[in-house]
Scaffold this motif. Structure first.
Motif, PDB file in Angstrom:
ATOM      1  N   GLU A   1       0.827  -1.217   0.000  1.00 39.29           N
ATOM      2  CA  GLU A   1       0.000   0.000   0.000  1.00 39.29           C
ATOM      3  C   GLU A   1       0.856   1.260   0.000  1.00 39.29           C
ATOM      4  OE1 GLU A   1      -2.977   0.023  -0.628  1.00 39.29           O
ATOM      5  OE2 GLU A   1      -3.764  -1.941  -0.066  1.00 39.29           O
ATOM      6  N   GLY A   2       2.154   1.112  -0.294  1.00 40.25           N
ATOM      7  CA  GLY A   2       3.026   2.282  -0.386  1.00 40.25           C
ATOM      8  C   GLY A   2       3.013   2.852  -1.788  1.00 40.25           C
ATOM      9  N   GLU A   3       4.100   3.491  -2.173  1.00 38.25           N
ATOM     10  CA  GLU A   3       4.184   4.086  -3.502  1.00 38.25           C
ATOM     11  C   GLU A   3       4.326   3.009  -4.573  1.00 38.25           C
ATOM     12  OE1 GLU A   3       7.319   6.898  -3.813  1.00 38.25           O
ATOM     13  OE2 GLU A   3       6.089   8.557  -3.083  1.00 38.25           O
ATOM     14  N   ALA A   4       3.700   3.269  -5.726  1.00 38.26           N
ATOM     15  CA  ALA A   4       3.874   2.372  -6.872  1.00 38.26           C
ATOM     16  C   ALA A   4       5.314   2.459  -7.354  1.00 38.26           C
ATOM     17  CB  ALA A   4       2.911   2.769  -7.990  1.00 38.26           C
ATOM     18  N   GLY A   5       5.827   1.357  -7.890  1.00 38.18           N
ATOM     19  CA  GLY A   5       7.185   1.339  -8.385  1.00 38.18           C
ATOM     20  C   GLY A   5       7.326   2.119  -9.681  1.00 38.18           C
ATOM     21  N   MET A   6       8.551   2.460 -10.005  1.00 44.92           N
ATOM     22  CA  MET A   6       8.829   3.166 -11.249  1.00 44.92           C
ATOM     23  C   MET A   6       8.717   2.198 -12.419  1.00 44.92           C
ATOM     24  SD  MET A   6       9.677   6.440 -10.865  1.00 44.92           S
ATOM     25  CE  MET A   6      10.900   6.872 -12.104  1.00 44.92           C
ATOM     26  N   ARG A   7       7.969   2.589 -13.428  1.00 48.16           N
ATOM     27  CA  ARG A   7       7.834   1.827 -14.668  1.00 48.16           C
ATOM     28  C   ARG A   7       7.489   0.369 -14.426  1.00 48.16           C
ATOM     29  NH1 ARG A   7      12.996   4.319 -18.027  1.00 48.16           N
ATOM     30  NH2 ARG A   7      12.419   6.498 -17.751  1.00 48.16           N
ATOM     31  N   GLY A   8       6.431   0.165 -13.633  1.00 43.00           N
ATOM     32  CA  GLY A   8       5.938  -1.187 -13.420  1.00 43.00           C
ATOM     33  C   GLY A   8       6.626  -1.936 -12.306  1.00 43.00           C
ATOM     34  N   GLY A   9       7.489  -1.288 -11.542  1.00 41.78           N
ATOM     35  CA  GLY A   9       8.171  -1.961 -10.445  1.00 41.78           C
ATOM     36  C   GLY A   9       7.208  -2.279  -9.312  1.00 41.78           C
ATOM     37  N   PRO A  10       7.601  -3.163  -8.385  1.00 46.84           N
ATOM     38  CA  PRO A  10       6.721  -3.550  -7.280  1.00 46.84           C
ATOM     39  C   PRO A  10       6.414  -2.374  -6.363  1.00 46.84           C
ATOM     40  CG  PRO A  10       8.941  -4.392  -6.940  1.00 46.84           C
ATOM     41  CD  PRO A  10       8.903  -3.851  -8.335  1.00 46.84           C
ATOM     42  N   THR A  11       5.255  -2.446  -5.736  1.00 49.01           N
ATOM     43  CA  THR A  11       4.796  -1.373  -4.849  1.00 49.01           C
ATOM     44  C   THR A  11       5.424  -1.508  -3.468  1.00 49.01           C
ATOM     45  OG1 THR A  11       2.690  -1.406  -6.031  1.00 49.01           O
ATOM     46  CG2 THR A  11       2.735  -0.248  -3.933  1.00 49.01           C
ATOM     47  N   GLY A  12       5.725  -0.378  -2.852  1.00 48.41           N
ATOM     48  CA  GLY A  12       6.251  -0.373  -1.491  1.00 48.41           C
ATOM     49  C   GLY A  12       5.163  -0.654  -0.473  1.00 48.41           C
ATOM     50  N   ASP A  13       5.518  -0.559   0.798  1.00 51.35           N
ATOM     51  CA  ASP A  13       4.581  -0.831   1.882  1.00 51.35           C
ATOM     52  C   ASP A  13       4.208   0.467   2.599  1.00 51.35           C
ATOM     53  OD1 ASP A  13       4.836  -3.542   1.304  1.00 51.35           O
ATOM     54  OD2 ASP A  13       6.496  -3.790   2.723  1.00 51.35           O
ATOM     55  N   LEU A  14       3.086   0.434   3.306  1.00 54.64           N
ATOM     56  CA  LEU A  14       2.641   1.558   4.125  1.00 54.64           C
ATOM     57  C   LEU A  14       2.740   1.147   5.590  1.00 54.64           C
ATOM     58  CD1 LEU A  14       1.236   4.329   4.584  1.00 54.64           C
ATOM     59  CD2 LEU A  14      -0.945   3.133   4.355  1.00 54.64           C
ATOM     60  N   TYR A  15       3.376   2.010   6.392  1.00 56.19           N
ATOM     61  CA  TYR A  15       3.503   1.745   7.817  1.00 56.19           C
ATOM     62  C   TYR A  15       2.686   2.775   8.590  1.00 56.19           C
ATOM     63  CZ  TYR A  15       7.262  -1.501   6.707  1.00 56.19           C
ATOM     64  OH  TYR A  15       7.979  -2.557   6.209  1.00 56.19           O
ATOM     65  N   ILE A  16       1.742   2.286   9.391  1.00 53.27           N
ATOM     66  CA  ILE A  16       0.924   3.139  10.243  1.00 53.27           C
ATOM     67  C   ILE A  16       1.567   3.178  11.620  1.00 53.27           C
ATOM     68  CG2 ILE A  16      -1.362   3.569  11.193  1.00 53.27           C
ATOM     69  CD1 ILE A  16      -1.390   3.660   8.199  1.00 53.27           C
ATOM     70  N   PHE A  17       1.992   4.376  12.067  1.00 51.62           N
ATOM     71  CA  PHE A  17       2.569   4.536  13.400  1.00 51.62           C
ATOM     72  C   PHE A  17       1.497   5.133  14.317  1.00 51.62           C
ATOM     73  CE2 PHE A  17       6.346   3.883  11.016  1.00 51.62           C
ATOM     74  CZ  PHE A  17       7.322   3.457  11.914  1.00 51.62           C
ATOM     75  N   ILE A  18       1.234   4.425  15.409  1.00 50.18           N
ATOM     76  CA  ILE A  18       0.167   4.825  16.324  1.00 50.18           C
ATOM     77  C   ILE A  18       0.696   5.775  17.401  1.00 50.18           C
ATOM     78  CG2 ILE A  18      -1.551   4.005  17.983  1.00 50.18           C
ATOM     79  CD1 ILE A  18      -2.138   3.189  15.119  1.00 50.18           C
ATOM     80  N   GLU A  19      -0.082   6.811  17.669  1.00 54.53           N
ATOM     81  CA  GLU A  19       0.187   7.694  18.807  1.00 54.53           C
ATOM     82  C   GLU A  19      -1.112   7.840  19.592  1.00 54.53           C
ATOM     83  OE1 GLU A  19       1.885  12.172  19.848  1.00 54.53           O
ATOM     84  OE2 GLU A  19       2.004  11.384  17.808  1.00 54.53           O
ATOM     85  N   VAL A  20      -1.098   7.429  20.859  1.00 56.14           N
ATOM     86  CA  VAL A  20      -2.295   7.460  21.703  1.00 56.14           C
ATOM     87  C   VAL A  20      -2.315   8.761  22.492  1.00 56.14           C
ATOM     88  CG1 VAL A  20      -3.594   6.278  23.503  1.00 56.14           C
ATOM     89  CG2 VAL A  20      -2.252   4.943  21.875  1.00 56.14           C
ATOM     90  N   ASN A  21      -3.419   9.494  22.398  1.00 60.22           N
ATOM     91  CA  ASN A  21      -3.555  10.770  23.105  1.00 60.22           C
ATOM     92  C   ASN A  21      -3.587  10.564  24.620  1.00 60.22           C
ATOM     93  OD1 ASN A  21      -3.754  12.273  20.699  1.00 60.22           O
ATOM     94  ND2 ASN A  21      -5.951  11.857  20.556  1.00 60.22           N
ATOM     95  N   ASP A  22      -3.118  11.586  25.347  1.00 58.39           N
ATOM     96  CA  ASP A  22      -3.250  11.564  26.806  1.00 58.39           C
ATOM     97  C   ASP A  22      -4.726  11.595  27.190  1.00 58.39           C
ATOM     98  OD1 ASP A  22      -0.495  11.549  27.086  1.00 58.39           O
ATOM     99  OD2 ASP A  22      -0.351  13.736  27.251  1.00 58.39           O
ATOM    100  N   HIS A  23      -5.044  11.012  28.348  1.00 60.09           N
ATOM    101  CA  HIS A  23      -6.428  10.939  28.807  1.00 60.09           C
ATOM    102  C   HIS A  23      -6.622  11.834  30.027  1.00 60.09           C
ATOM    103  CE1 HIS A  23     -10.272   9.134  30.067  1.00 60.09           C
ATOM    104  NE2 HIS A  23     -10.349   8.679  28.820  1.00 60.09           N
ATOM    105  N   LYS A  24      -7.815  12.365  30.189  1.00 64.44           N
ATOM    106  CA  LYS A  24      -8.106  13.266  31.300  1.00 64.44           C
ATOM    107  C   LYS A  24      -8.151  12.540  32.643  1.00 64.44           C
ATOM    108  CE  LYS A  24     -10.783  16.632  28.606  1.00 64.44           C
ATOM    109  NZ  LYS A  24     -12.097  17.308  28.442  1.00 64.44           N
TER     110      LYS A  24
END
Length: 381
Positions: free
Chosen positions: A240-263
Motif C-alpha cells: 500500500e506504499g508508492e507504486a514502483g517506477m515503470r511497473g516496479g513492485p509497490t512499497g509498503d505503508l507503515y501506520i505509526f500509532i500515537e495514543v492521546n493523553d487521557h483526562k
C-alpha cells in the motif's frame, strides 16, 4: 627475468573457457588487491601481473596469439597486455572494470552479474502517523485514512510509454544504468545522466505521467487497529506504499500509532492509574466511592479507615488488554486526600476543637515530631 605463464598467473589451465578465466581473475583480484594486503610489499606487483594476464586472456584475438606464440606475440609494440606498447593504465583500468561489480557491487546496490540494472524500481515505503484516543486503543477500531501516494498510471499501465510502446535501451550506458570515467589509475562509475540509472529511455513518454509510470493521488484505506495498541505501535500494510517506477513492485505503508493523553487515566504498559480525590472525613472514617473504568463502566471501591494520600488500591482486570492477546492489565486507584478550603467560622472552630483532642490520632505526625525533638536535643548535646 622470465615472465610467468598467464594461465598460471590466474590459476587456470590452458584451454580454460572465458567463464573460467574470468572466475580465476576475480579470485586473484580479491586475493591480491593492495588495499587488502597492506603488509605485503609484493601485492601491488602481483596484482598488476594478474591484470596483465587477464587483459590478454579475456580478448579472443590476444588469447589466440598468446596460445600460439606465448609472450613473444606482444613484444616489439604489438599491443599486448599490461604495460607494453602504450597500453599502460588504460589497459589495466579496462581489465579492472570488468571485475569492479564483483568486488564492490554489493556496496553499490547489488545489481547482480552481467545484465546491468533492473529496469523497474520498487516504490518507496510510506509512513502515516495516526492519533487515536485511549478508549479506541482499549477497544480496537476500524479507521479510514487518506494517504497521499503515487499509484500506477492507468494511461500507460505503469510502463511510462505512450500507446503501449516499449522503453528502449539507453544509448548512453547501453542499458547498464551507469557510465564509467577513467580518473588516473581508477575507473569511476556514476549514474547515467540520460536515463537516471534506469538503463532504458522512453521515446514517446506518457502524457499523463510524463514517463514515470505513476501519478500522485490520495488513496483511502481502511486500517484495522487491534485492541491494546500503544504509542509507537507500527502496523504494516503490505503493497500500500508508492507504486514502483515503470511497473516496479509497490512499497509498503507503515501506520505509526500515537495514543492521546487521557483526562482521567494514565497508562503504564497494560496497567492504568486513576487519581481519585477523597475528603478528610472519608479518608478518616472510611467509606465507599464510585470510580470510572476505561470500558465506560463503574466500579465501587471501599476506602479503609485512616487512609492517607497516595494509598493505592487495585482493581484486577480493569486495565488495558495486551496486544495480540495475553490477558489484561489492572487498574490502580490512588487516593488524594483533600484539604477543605473557604471554611466558615463555625467550621474552623470545629476543626480547632478536633485538633486539640485528636493529636494522638495522627501517628505519622507524632512520629515525625518526636524525631525532630530528638534531632534538636542531639545538636544541643
Amino acid at each position: 627475468m622470465a615472465k610467468r605463464d598467464y594461465y598460471e598467473t590466474l590459476g587456470v589451465a590452458k584451454g580454460a573457457s572465458e567463464a573460467e578465466i574470468k572466475k580465476g581473475y576475480r579470485t586473484k583480484a580479491k586475493e591480491l588487491h593492495p588495499d587488502r594486503n597492506t603488509d605485503n610489499p609484493n601485492a601491488e606487483a602481483q596484482f598488476k601481473e594478474a591484470n596483465e594476464a587477464y587483459d590478454v586472456l579475456k580478448n579472443p584475438e590476444k588469447k589466440a596469439a598468446y596460445d600460439r606464440y606465448g609472450h613473444a606475440a606482444f613484444e616489439g609494440g604489438m599491443g599486448g597486455g599490461g604495460q607494453r606498447g602504450g597500453g599502460g593504465q588504460g589497459d589495466f583500468a579496462s581489465a579492472f572494470s570488468d571485475v569492479f561489480d564483483d568486488l564492490f557491487g554489493d556496496m553499490m546496490g547489488g545489481r547482480g552479474g552481467g545484465g546491468g540494472r533492473a529496469r523497474a524500481q520498487r516504490g518507496n515505503d510510506l509512513r502515516y502517523n495516526l492519533r487515536i484516543n485511549l478508549e479506541d486503543a482499549f477497544a480496537g477500531m476500524q479507521k479510514t485514512v487518506n494517504v497521499p501516494t503515487a499509484v500506477s498510471c492507468d494511461g500507460c499501465n505503469g510502463t511510462g510509454a505512450e500507446g503501449g510502446s516499449e522503453p528502449v535501451t539507453c544509448p548512453t550506458c547501453a542499458g547498464m544504468g551507469k557510465v564509467r570515467a577513467q580518473q588516473g589509475f581508477f575507473t569511476v562509475e556514476r549514474t547515467c545522466p540520460t536515463c537516471s540509472g534506469m538503463g532504458q529511455t522512453i521515446k514517446n513518454p506518457c502524457d499523463k505521467c510524463h514517463g514515470q509510470g505513476r501519478v500522485e493521488k490520495e488513496k483511502s484505506l481502511s486500517v484495522n487497529i487491534p485492541a491494546g495498541v500503544e504509542t509507537g505501535t507500527r502496523i504494516r500494510l503490505a503493497g500500500e506504499g508508492e507504486a514502483g517506477m515503470r511497473g516496479g513492485p509497490t512499497g509498503d505503508l507503515y501506520i505509526f500509532i500515537e495514543v492521546n493523553d487521557h483526562k482521567l487515566f494514565e497508562r503504564e504498559n497494560t496497567n492504568l492509574f486513576c487519581r481519585v480525590p477523597v475528603s478528610i472525613t472519608s479518608a478518616a472514617l472510611g467509606g465507599e466511592i464510585e470510580v470510572p473504568t476505561i470500558d465506560g463502566g463503574r466500579s465501587r471501591v471501599k476506602i479503609p479507615e485512616g487512609s492517607q494520600s497516595g494509598r493505592q488500591m487495585r482493581l484486577r482486570g480493569k486495565g488495558m488488554p495486551a496486544l495480540r492477546g495475553g490477558g489484561q492489565g489492572d487498574m490502580f486507584i490512588e487516593l488524594a486526600v483533600e484539604t477543605p478550603v473557604n471554611l466558615t467560622s463555625r467550621q474552623k472552630e470545629i476543626l480547632k476543637e478536633f485538633d486539640e483532642i485528636a493529636a494522638e490520632n495522627n501517628p505519622e505526625g507524632s512520629s515525625f515530631f518526636k524525631s525532630v525533638k530528638s534531632f534538636w536535643d542531639g545538636m544541643k548535646g
